[in-house]
Design a protein around this motif. Sequence first.
Motif, PDB file in Angstrom:
ATOM      1  N   ALA A  61       0.832  -1.203   0.000  1.00 20.92           N
ATOM      2  CA  ALA A  61       0.000   0.000   0.000  1.00 20.92           C
ATOM      3  C   ALA A  61       0.869   1.256   0.000  1.00 20.92           C
ATOM      4  CB  ALA A  61      -0.924   0.000   1.217  1.00 20.92           C
ATOM      5  N   VAL A  62       1.978   1.215   0.749  1.00 20.98           N
ATOM      6  CA  VAL A  62       2.911   2.355   0.741  1.00 20.98           C
ATOM      7  C   VAL A  62       3.506   2.523  -0.658  1.00 20.98           C
ATOM      8  CG1 VAL A  62       5.046   3.268   1.707  1.00 20.98           C
ATOM      9  CG2 VAL A  62       3.435   2.082   3.179  1.00 20.98           C
ATOM     10  N   LEU A  63       3.946   1.403  -1.235  1.00 13.74           N
ATOM     11  CA  LEU A  63       4.544   1.456  -2.569  1.00 13.74           C
ATOM     12  C   LEU A  63       3.545   1.955  -3.602  1.00 13.74           C
ATOM     13  CD1 LEU A  63       6.489  -1.921  -2.459  1.00 13.74           C
ATOM     14  CD2 LEU A  63       7.465   0.374  -2.357  1.00 13.74           C
ATOM     15  N   GLN A  64       2.290   1.524  -3.448  1.00 11.77           N
ATOM     16  CA  GLN A  64       1.255   1.954  -4.390  1.00 11.77           C
ATOM     17  C   GLN A  64       1.098   3.472  -4.373  1.00 11.77           C
ATOM     18  OE1 GLN A  64      -2.903   1.514  -3.343  1.00 11.77           O
ATOM     19  NE2 GLN A  64      -3.257   0.440  -5.269  1.00 11.77           N
ATOM     20  N   ALA A  65       0.951   4.047  -3.159  1.00 12.11           N
ATOM     21  CA  ALA A  65       0.796   5.500  -3.041  1.00 12.11           C
ATOM     22  C   ALA A  65       2.053   6.212  -3.516  1.00 12.11           C
ATOM     23  CB  ALA A  65       0.473   5.883  -1.592  1.00 12.11           C
ATOM     24  N   PHE A  66       3.222   5.641  -3.195  1.00 12.99           N
ATOM     25  CA  PHE A  66       4.486   6.232  -3.625  1.00 12.99           C
ATOM     26  C   PHE A  66       4.572   6.227  -5.155  1.00 12.99           C
ATOM     27  CE2 PHE A  66       9.101   5.886  -4.464  1.00 12.99           C
ATOM     28  CZ  PHE A  66       9.538   7.011  -3.800  1.00 12.99           C
ATOM     29  N   GLY A  67       4.156   5.121  -5.749  1.00  9.87           N
ATOM     30  CA  GLY A  67       4.193   5.035  -7.205  1.00  9.87           C
ATOM     31  C   GLY A  67       3.240   6.010  -7.864  1.00  9.87           C
ATOM     32  N   LEU A  68       2.012   6.149  -7.316  1.00  5.93           N
ATOM     33  CA  LEU A  68       1.043   7.094  -7.883  1.00  5.93           C
ATOM     34  C   LEU A  68       1.540   8.522  -7.761  1.00  5.93           C
ATOM     35  CD1 LEU A  68      -2.276   5.476  -6.636  1.00  5.93           C
ATOM     36  CD2 LEU A  68      -1.584   5.796  -9.015  1.00  5.93           C
ATOM     37  N   ALA A  69       2.192   8.832  -6.645  1.00  2.00           N
ATOM     38  CA  ALA A  69       2.749  10.185  -6.480  1.00  2.00           C
ATOM     39  C   ALA A  69       3.799  10.449  -7.554  1.00  2.00           C
ATOM     40  CB  ALA A  69       3.339  10.342  -5.086  1.00  2.00           C
ATOM     41  N   ASN A  70       4.676   9.458  -7.807  1.00  2.00           N
ATOM     42  CA  ASN A  70       5.679   9.616  -8.858  1.00  2.00           C
ATOM     43  C   ASN A  70       5.035   9.723 -10.237  1.00  2.00           C
ATOM     44  OD1 ASN A  70       8.687   9.359  -8.022  1.00  2.00           O
ATOM     45  ND2 ASN A  70       7.611   7.966  -6.651  1.00  2.00           N
ATOM     46  N   LEU A  71       3.993   8.905 -10.443  1.00  2.00           N
ATOM     47  CA  LEU A  71       3.333   8.908 -11.752  1.00  2.00           C
ATOM     48  C   LEU A  71       2.711  10.263 -12.060  1.00  2.00           C
ATOM     49  CD1 LEU A  71       2.330   7.388 -14.247  1.00  2.00           C
ATOM     50  CD2 LEU A  71       0.350   6.638 -12.912  1.00  2.00           C
ATOM     51  N   TYR A  72       1.933  10.788 -11.110  1.00  2.00           N
ATOM     52  CA  TYR A  72       1.271  12.077 -11.356  1.00  2.00           C
ATOM     53  C   TYR A  72       2.261  13.229 -11.393  1.00  2.00           C
ATOM     54  CZ  TYR A  72      -3.482  10.300 -11.075  1.00  2.00           C
ATOM     55  OH  TYR A  72      -4.662   9.657 -11.325  1.00  2.00           O
ATOM     56  N   PRO A  82       0.862  18.112 -10.217  1.00  3.43           N
ATOM     57  CA  PRO A  82       1.567  18.143  -8.924  1.00  3.43           C
ATOM     58  C   PRO A  82       0.619  18.113  -7.732  1.00  3.43           C
ATOM     59  CG  PRO A  82       2.541  19.730 -10.443  1.00  3.43           C
ATOM     60  CD  PRO A  82       1.290  19.220 -11.088  1.00  3.43           C
ATOM     61  N   GLN A  83      -0.581  18.719  -7.903  1.00  3.41           N
ATOM     62  CA  GLN A  83      -1.544  18.684  -6.790  1.00  3.41           C
ATOM     63  C   GLN A  83      -1.987  17.250  -6.505  1.00  3.41           C
ATOM     64  OE1 GLN A  83      -1.770  20.845  -9.325  1.00  3.41           O
ATOM     65  NE2 GLN A  83      -1.458  22.830  -8.323  1.00  3.41           N
ATOM     66  N   GLU A  84      -2.283  16.472  -7.557  1.00  2.00           N
ATOM     67  CA  GLU A  84      -2.667  15.081  -7.364  1.00  2.00           C
ATOM     68  C   GLU A  84      -1.489  14.266  -6.831  1.00  2.00           C
ATOM     69  OE1 GLU A  84      -5.698  14.507  -7.711  1.00  2.00           O
ATOM     70  OE2 GLU A  84      -5.905  12.337  -7.632  1.00  2.00           O
ATOM     71  N   ALA A  85      -0.291  14.567  -7.337  1.00  2.00           N
ATOM     72  CA  ALA A  85       0.904  13.877  -6.850  1.00  2.00           C
ATOM     73  C   ALA A  85       1.116  14.149  -5.360  1.00  2.00           C
ATOM     74  CB  ALA A  85       2.128  14.337  -7.642  1.00  2.00           C
ATOM     75  N   TYR A  89       1.456  11.612  -2.283  1.00 10.67           N
ATOM     76  CA  TYR A  89       2.638  11.676  -1.415  1.00 10.67           C
ATOM     77  C   TYR A  89       2.223  11.676   0.056  1.00 10.67           C
ATOM     78  CZ  TYR A  89       5.643  14.198   1.750  1.00 10.67           C
ATOM     79  OH  TYR A  89       6.300  14.593   2.873  1.00 10.67           O
ATOM     80  N   LEU A  90       1.215  12.502   0.404  1.00 10.53           N
ATOM     81  CA  LEU A  90       0.738  12.555   1.791  1.00 10.53           C
ATOM     82  C   LEU A  90       0.208  11.191   2.224  1.00 10.53           C
ATOM     83  CD1 LEU A  90      -1.096  16.002   1.816  1.00 10.53           C
ATOM     84  CD2 LEU A  90       1.112  15.451   2.857  1.00 10.53           C
ATOM     85  N   LEU A  91      -0.494  10.499   1.302  1.00 14.90           N
ATOM     86  CA  LEU A  91      -1.011   9.164   1.612  1.00 14.90           C
ATOM     87  C   LEU A  91       0.141   8.180   1.842  1.00 14.90           C
ATOM     88  CD1 LEU A  91      -3.450   7.304   1.883  1.00 14.90           C
ATOM     89  CD2 LEU A  91      -3.348   6.925  -0.590  1.00 14.90           C
ATOM     90  N   ALA A  92       1.163   8.248   0.984  1.00  7.86           N
ATOM     91  CA  ALA A  92       2.324   7.365   1.148  1.00  7.86           C
ATOM     92  C   ALA A  92       3.043   7.644   2.466  1.00  7.86           C
ATOM     93  CB  ALA A  92       3.288   7.553  -0.024  1.00  7.86           C
ATOM     94  N   GLU A  93       3.160   8.914   2.793  1.00  6.54           N
ATOM     95  CA  GLU A  93       3.835   9.281   4.049  1.00  6.54           C
ATOM     96  C   GLU A  93       3.065   8.747   5.259  1.00  6.54           C
ATOM     97  OE1 GLU A  93       3.703  13.392   5.419  1.00  6.54           O
ATOM     98  OE2 GLU A  93       5.877  13.330   5.583  1.00  6.54           O
ATOM     99  N   ASP A  94       1.720   8.927   5.253  1.00  8.54           N
ATOM    100  CA  ASP A  94       0.895   8.440   6.367  1.00  8.54           C
ATOM    101  C   ASP A  94       1.005   6.929   6.496  1.00  8.54           C
ATOM    102  OD1 ASP A  94      -1.780  10.848   5.860  1.00  8.54           O
ATOM    103  OD2 ASP A  94       0.101  10.983   6.963  1.00  8.54           O
ATOM    104  N   ARG A 119       8.708  14.798  -2.124  1.00  9.92           N
ATOM    105  CA  ARG A 119       7.911  15.987  -1.773  1.00  9.92           C
ATOM    106  C   ARG A 119       8.554  17.259  -2.319  1.00  9.92           C
ATOM    107  NH1 ARG A 119       8.797  19.594   1.977  1.00  9.92           N
ATOM    108  NH2 ARG A 119      10.285  18.296   3.101  1.00  9.92           N
ATOM    109  N   ARG A 120       9.865  17.388  -2.126  1.00  6.76           N
ATOM    110  CA  ARG A 120      10.535  18.594  -2.614  1.00  6.76           C
ATOM    111  C   ARG A 120      10.429  18.716  -4.127  1.00  6.76           C
ATOM    112  NH1 ARG A 120      14.180  17.495   1.776  1.00  6.76           N
ATOM    113  NH2 ARG A 120      15.427  16.089   0.504  1.00  6.76           N
TER     114      ARG A 120
END
Length: 583
Positions: A61-72, A82-85, A89-94, A119-120
């Motif tokens: 689940a962490v990898l999934q959110a991390f991957g979606l953040a990178n994708l967007y 970037p807003q969707e990413a 990112y916040l979901l992956a961090e949580d 994030r940066r």
Amino acid sequence: MLKLILGEMKNLFFYVLLLSLIFRIELLQGQVRKGFKLMERMRYSEALAAFSESPKSETEAVLQAFGLANLYNTPGFSAFSPQEAYKYYLLAEDRYHELSYEQRKRMKNVSLVLLNNLRRNIEAQAFRMAEAYGNVEDWNIFLQTFTKASAKLKASAYRQRNELLFKQAKAEDSLQSWGQLMSVYGQSLKRYNKDLFNQADKALFSAYFTLHGTADFPAFAKQYPASAFAKNCTGSCEGSFCLSDELACLKKAADVEGLFAFAEKYPHTSFQRESVDALADLLSERGTQEQCERFVEQYAGYTSAAGKVWMRLYESYKFQHPLFEDLRHFLHLYPNFPYEEQIISDYLDRQTRMYQLVLQEPTWSNCKAFVRSFPDAPHVKSVYTMLFDLWFVDHDQYEEVDVFAQMFPDYPYPEDLEKMRQQILHAKAEEVLAEGNAKAYKAFLRKYAARPESEPVWLALYELTKKEDASARAIERFKVRYPDFPHMAQLEADLAARRHREMEAAYAEARKIDRMYAYTAFLQRYPDSPHLSQLESRMAEIAINSRQPYFCEQYLENFPAGAHSKEIQELLERLATTAGEQR
């Protein structure tokens, strides 16, 4: 848009490097791994579908959110945002923070460092987009969405947003536009665009007096108190006068409240600085504690003359608060007091004098005052011991131990309190056991049932209950009423034994009566009796010998699949046929 495209190309190498590092990790499995591989091949739509599959584990689940953040956050993705990413990112961090230490340790493909780098990068992408679009709305979206952005990035965003706002106000160049700019964005301008703030203030003053005459100065000063441009001075304290005349008159009259009001009325101006200096001179000589508090709260860092007001406040506080603990409390109330060494010196002096008083007069009030005033003193433990001995001279109740603990939550010997509780409860338990009645037992257990000292009282109450009523039902009632009984295993054993004896007695009684109704009643009460085979045989014998339909029905009701059920069923049918022929 050219600037945005160049920025995206500049970061393309970062994405390729980041993804190549990730794809070397063997822990990626299933659809998540597939999604990263598809991203590496720039098949972004298929990657999105892979990442949208339900994760099979917490780490996935962490990898999934991390991957979606990178994708967007990938510029080549058709839904690049970037807003969707940032949302993913916040979901992956949580989700990452929800993992256990061992899970994080094994999960080398995602870490706080990678998350922070992501994030940066997202923030940088969003910043470049807002910079490329160059409008107030996009800057506001950036500032409201990316709240964790670096101070440098946010400062740059505020500056560029404020420059656009200033240009808009300047293009309209009206009283309404300048007034709205200063009212809504004045603080932001002052912090990030000082020069623009000054220009806006001048423009506001100019716009106001383009439409209004000098006679409207009071209205302008009331509506825009931050402006110091209106000049209409007479040098007199009578009638209408300018800001300089007003300040001179307040200083001459030594009007403390007037100077406070004046300083608050014209913040961040030379008029305020001069009025604050005048206030400091007045208050250091005759200011009340409330006035000094007000001054240091508002202007402690505003003028070098504030030190005099601080000392006046400290001396006034010492006079009004003679208790020793108040010196520590002063630092708590005023953490910015610049002369802490003076308080420390006074505090240590008071501590020494108070300890000498405790040794000379070890009373409850003296000891209590010492431990509350000087909880960190070298001798505080010995004074606590004095307090303990003094308290339990006249307080021998269990509840009074808790009262002492509540009065002194920092008491350094909690084991002494527990020993005192044990001693008191042991004595109480012995008194209750000596009374030997259920009322005393129950009263004791209502208060102290959870304490280990209550165990003999529990046993006494249980034995008394069995003595008064030896039935299994009495033990069952005890079990329901006292679910916290500490010897529940013993109770269950006693209950099983009582039930068995009562069942055997009931069976003996049924055999003694030797009637169908007695056996039926026994079966209703004990359907799982070990005597079922004997009961079945005897009830079948009674039914067959009596040739009564009712007895046959009783047998079949209790033993529908019994050894004699077929025989009795046939008998019942023959009896029914015979009865029909006779009619």
